[in-house]
Design an enzyme around this catalytic site. Sequence first.
Site, PDB file in Angstrom:
ATOM      1  N   HIS A 305       0.848  -1.186   0.000  1.00 39.56           N
ATOM      2  CA  HIS A 305       0.000   0.000   0.000  1.00 39.56           C
ATOM      3  C   HIS A 305       0.886   1.239   0.000  1.00 39.56           C
ATOM      4  O   HIS A 305       1.950   1.224   0.618  1.00 39.56           O
ATOM      5  CB  HIS A 305      -0.913   0.019   1.238  1.00 39.56           C
ATOM      6  CG  HIS A 305      -2.061   0.947   1.090  1.00 39.56           C
ATOM      7  ND1 HIS A 305      -1.970   2.283   1.389  1.00 39.56           N
ATOM      8  CD2 HIS A 305      -3.319   0.730   0.631  1.00 39.56           C
ATOM      9  CE1 HIS A 305      -3.140   2.843   1.135  1.00 39.56           C
ATOM     10  NE2 HIS A 305      -3.969   1.938   0.671  1.00 39.56           N
ATOM     11  N   ASP A 362      -7.967  -5.510   0.120  1.00 40.84           N
ATOM     12  CA  ASP A 362      -8.439  -6.329  -1.001  1.00 40.84           C
ATOM     13  C   ASP A 362      -8.004  -7.777  -0.920  1.00 40.84           C
ATOM     14  O   ASP A 362      -8.454  -8.606  -1.712  1.00 40.84           O
ATOM     15  CB  ASP A 362      -7.937  -5.733  -2.326  1.00 40.84           C
ATOM     16  CG  ASP A 362      -8.621  -4.422  -2.626  1.00 40.84           C
ATOM     17  OD1 ASP A 362      -9.813  -4.328  -2.333  1.00 40.84           O
ATOM     18  OD2 ASP A 362      -7.965  -3.504  -3.139  1.00 40.84           O
TER      19      ASP A 362
HETATM   20  N1  CMC Z   1       4.137  -7.498  -4.793  1.00 40.41           N
HETATM   21  C1  CMC Z   1       5.475  -7.455  -4.973  1.00 40.41           C
HETATM   22  N2  CMC Z   1       6.219  -6.347  -4.835  1.00 40.41           N
HETATM   23  C2  CMC Z   1       5.588  -5.224  -4.502  1.00 40.41           C
HETATM   24  C3  CMC Z   1       4.198  -5.180  -4.307  1.00 40.41           C
HETATM   25  C4  CMC Z   1       3.475  -6.363  -4.460  1.00 40.41           C
HETATM   26  N3  CMC Z   1       2.143  -6.386  -4.274  1.00 40.41           N
HETATM   27  N4  CMC Z   1       3.827  -3.924  -3.989  1.00 40.41           N
HETATM   28  C5  CMC Z   1       4.943  -3.186  -4.002  1.00 40.41           C
HETATM   29  N5  CMC Z   1       6.028  -3.975  -4.299  1.00 40.41           N
HETATM   30  C6  CMC Z   1       7.418  -3.548  -4.348  1.00 40.41           C
HETATM   31  C7  CMC Z   1       7.697  -2.771  -5.626  1.00 40.41           C
HETATM   32  O1  CMC Z   1       8.147  -3.621  -6.650  1.00 40.41           O
HETATM   33  C8  CMC Z   1       8.743  -1.780  -5.182  1.00 40.41           C
HETATM   34  O2  CMC Z   1       9.988  -2.449  -5.158  1.00 40.41           O
HETATM   35  P1  CMC Z   1      11.354  -1.621  -5.482  1.00 40.41           P
HETATM   36  O3  CMC Z   1      11.453  -0.557  -4.423  1.00 40.41           O
HETATM   37  O4  CMC Z   1      12.417  -2.645  -5.393  1.00 40.41           O
HETATM   38  O5  CMC Z   1      11.166  -1.036  -6.852  1.00 40.41           O
HETATM   39  C9  CMC Z   1       8.361  -1.474  -3.726  1.00 40.41           C
HETATM   40  O6  CMC Z   1       7.616  -2.627  -3.264  1.00 40.41           O
HETATM   41  C10 CMC Z   1       7.503  -0.224  -3.577  1.00 40.41           C
HETATM   42  O7  CMC Z   1       6.411  -0.340  -4.475  1.00 40.41           O
HETATM   43  P2  CMC Z   1       5.796   0.869  -5.305  1.00 40.41           P
HETATM   44  O8  CMC Z   1       5.046   0.336  -6.474  1.00 40.41           O
HETATM   45  O9  CMC Z   1       6.842   1.896  -5.530  1.00 40.41           O
HETATM   46  O10 CMC Z   1       4.777   1.444  -4.210  1.00 40.41           O
HETATM   47  P3  CMC Z   1       3.504   2.328  -4.487  1.00 40.41           P
HETATM   48  O11 CMC Z   1       3.208   3.019  -3.211  1.00 40.41           O
HETATM   49  O12 CMC Z   1       3.684   3.165  -5.710  1.00 40.41           O
HETATM   50  O13 CMC Z   1       2.358   1.245  -4.831  1.00 40.41           O
HETATM   51  C11 CMC Z   1       0.539  -0.278  -4.632  1.00 40.41           C
HETATM   52  C12 CMC Z   1       1.372   0.833  -3.940  1.00 40.41           C
HETATM   53  C13 CMC Z   1      -0.677  -0.582  -3.770  1.00 40.41           C
HETATM   54  C14 CMC Z   1       0.056   0.218  -5.997  1.00 40.41           C
HETATM   55  C15 CMC Z   1       1.440  -1.540  -4.782  1.00 40.41           C
HETATM   56  O14 CMC Z   1       1.820  -2.018  -3.503  1.00 40.41           O
HETATM   57  C16 CMC Z   1       0.731  -2.646  -5.582  1.00 40.41           C
HETATM   58  O15 CMC Z   1       0.776  -2.642  -6.814  1.00 40.41           O
HETATM   59  N6  CMC Z   1       0.051  -3.631  -4.879  1.00 40.41           N
HETATM   60  C17 CMC Z   1      -0.723  -4.628  -5.559  1.00 40.41           C
HETATM   61  C18 CMC Z   1      -2.077  -4.053  -5.959  1.00 40.41           C
HETATM   62  C19 CMC Z   1      -2.992  -3.870  -4.773  1.00 40.41           C
HETATM   63  O16 CMC Z   1      -3.149  -4.749  -3.926  1.00 40.41           O
HETATM   64  N7  CMC Z   1      -3.667  -2.705  -4.737  1.00 40.41           N
HETATM   65  C20 CMC Z   1      -4.686  -2.393  -3.707  1.00 40.41           C
HETATM   66  C21 CMC Z   1      -4.261  -1.273  -2.802  1.00 40.41           C
HETATM   67  S1  CMC Z   1      -5.346  -1.113  -1.368  1.00 40.41           S
HETATM   68  C22 CMC Z   1      -6.921  -0.755  -1.994  1.00 40.41           C
HETATM   69  C23 CMC Z   1      -7.003   0.405  -2.895  1.00 40.41           C
HETATM   70  O17 CMC Z   1      -6.299   1.399  -2.756  1.00 40.41           O
HETATM   71  O18 CMC Z   1      -7.816   0.386  -3.810  1.00 40.41           O
END
Ligand code: CMC
Length: 428
Positions: A305, A362
């Site tokens: 998140h 989720d």
């Molecule tokens: N699985 C594997 N690696 C992950 C995941 C994941 N679910 N989420 C983040 N990472 C890694 C990512 O690869 C990155 O690694 P590095 O620093 O080495 O590049 C690091 O963790 C930080 O991730 P980010 O994408 O820069 O973080 P963000 O804040 O931009 O993204 C997120 C947040 C929710 C989009 C992301 O965690 C994600 O894609 N999760 C899966 C989708 C999900 O479950 N979304 C629902 C969110 S809660 C409900 C809602 O908001 O609707």
Amino acid sequence: MTDTAKLSAAGKDLDLKVMHGSVGPDVLDIRKLYAQTGMFTYDPGFTSTASCDSAITYIDGDEGVLLHRGYPIGQLAEQSSFMEVCHLLLNGELPTQDELDKFSYTISRHTMLHEQLATFYRGFRRDAHPMAIMCGVVGALSAFYQDSADITDPQQRMIASHRLIAKMPTIAAMAYKYSIGQPFMHPKNNLSYTGNFLQMTFGVPAEEYVVNPVVEKAMDRIFILHADHEQNASTSTVRLAGSSGANPFACIAAGIACLWGPAHGGANEAALNMLREIGTVDRIPEYIARAKDKNDPFRLMGFGHRVYKNYDPRATVMQQTVREVLGELGVTDPVFDVAIALEEMALSDPYFIEKKLFPNVDFYSGVILSAIGFPTTMFTALFALARTVGWVAQWNEMISDPEQKIGRPRQLYTGPTQRDYVALGDRK
Ligand code: CMC
């Protein structure tokens, strides 16, 4: 408490005002930065930028805290109802019994849709994704409810808000009925908000639908858990669309479009699909390895998140609710065992520990929704239904804010500098 912060930029020393919220990090006021230095700030994804002030929802992502108008989400999910939470988000306070009765009555009086809207559904393919239908139908509400489109009138804004909260269950249930070829069910206002939604979704005209109180309570709790989440992507979209003065129905349609993406509300559908694909506990290590592999775009859906760097408090309640619902319905879904084992393995893996990736709301919601009988394609539509109150509360707050301006971010331009037009025949 310091009230200014010093910044040296473009050969000037500036005193930036430091703003203090009631709780949470202080905020640097950079509104005059461009005028004083000729420079912008750069913050793709708004990781360090507060786009507004708000008194609705507070999140402490490090501690795993979520408060609506000051009340912890765990207490609201355990002790209140979705209608109470709607009143709280919209009006700022928990209702008295009398206020709750009046509010619930008002909402129940807006549950029906204009009959002409039913013809809209027939224009969609039967296999249309419910979110595609929701975007279209909610946007179309602007054409039917023009009498509540004067956004400068607080009374009309409230009527439009009530209409949206009341009509979303009808719209979502009709999207489902259309996809399976069953007749649309009319709302029944003697039922609760949530019971009525279940009736419109799973009832048929040939039989009297009996609401299962355990399912009704679980569904109501799911709605509470999704009701608002401060300045997330879809809420910011609603605010941005609304900042131009667009009507509320168009703004909420924009929010629905944003919610649909798998990084946001679409994650509940993607999470259950992923758990089903994994299928058995022995295959989990393969998927964990893929999630850690930089060359593989796969991510564990329902994990991680932007704000929570601790357990998402909504996921805790959701996991308890799964157990209750599966127990009540006598469903043994192997997907739940896969979810529990996947969570355990991920939370003991250094990759997920270092990056502070925990299950989010989720991760478990799909298991419950599937046990209740919803197809995966409906999951995000249910999220949209529940988030509508948050969207309208935030939209109302923005419109009544005297500091409100049209949202208009700036950019760091990296394209070509000015050059002369080359006639078509002279281009190489
Ligand atoms: N699985 C594997 N690696 C992950 C995941 C994941 N679910 N989420 C983040 N990472 C890694 C990512 O690869 C990155 O690694 P590095 O620093 O080495 O590049 C690091 O963790 C930080 O991730 P980010 O994408 O820069 O973080 P963000 O804040 O931009 O993204 C997120 C947040 C929710 C989009 C992301 O965690 C994600 O894609 N999760 C899966 C989708 C999900 O479950 N979304 C629902 C969110 S809660 C409900 C809602 O908001 O609707």
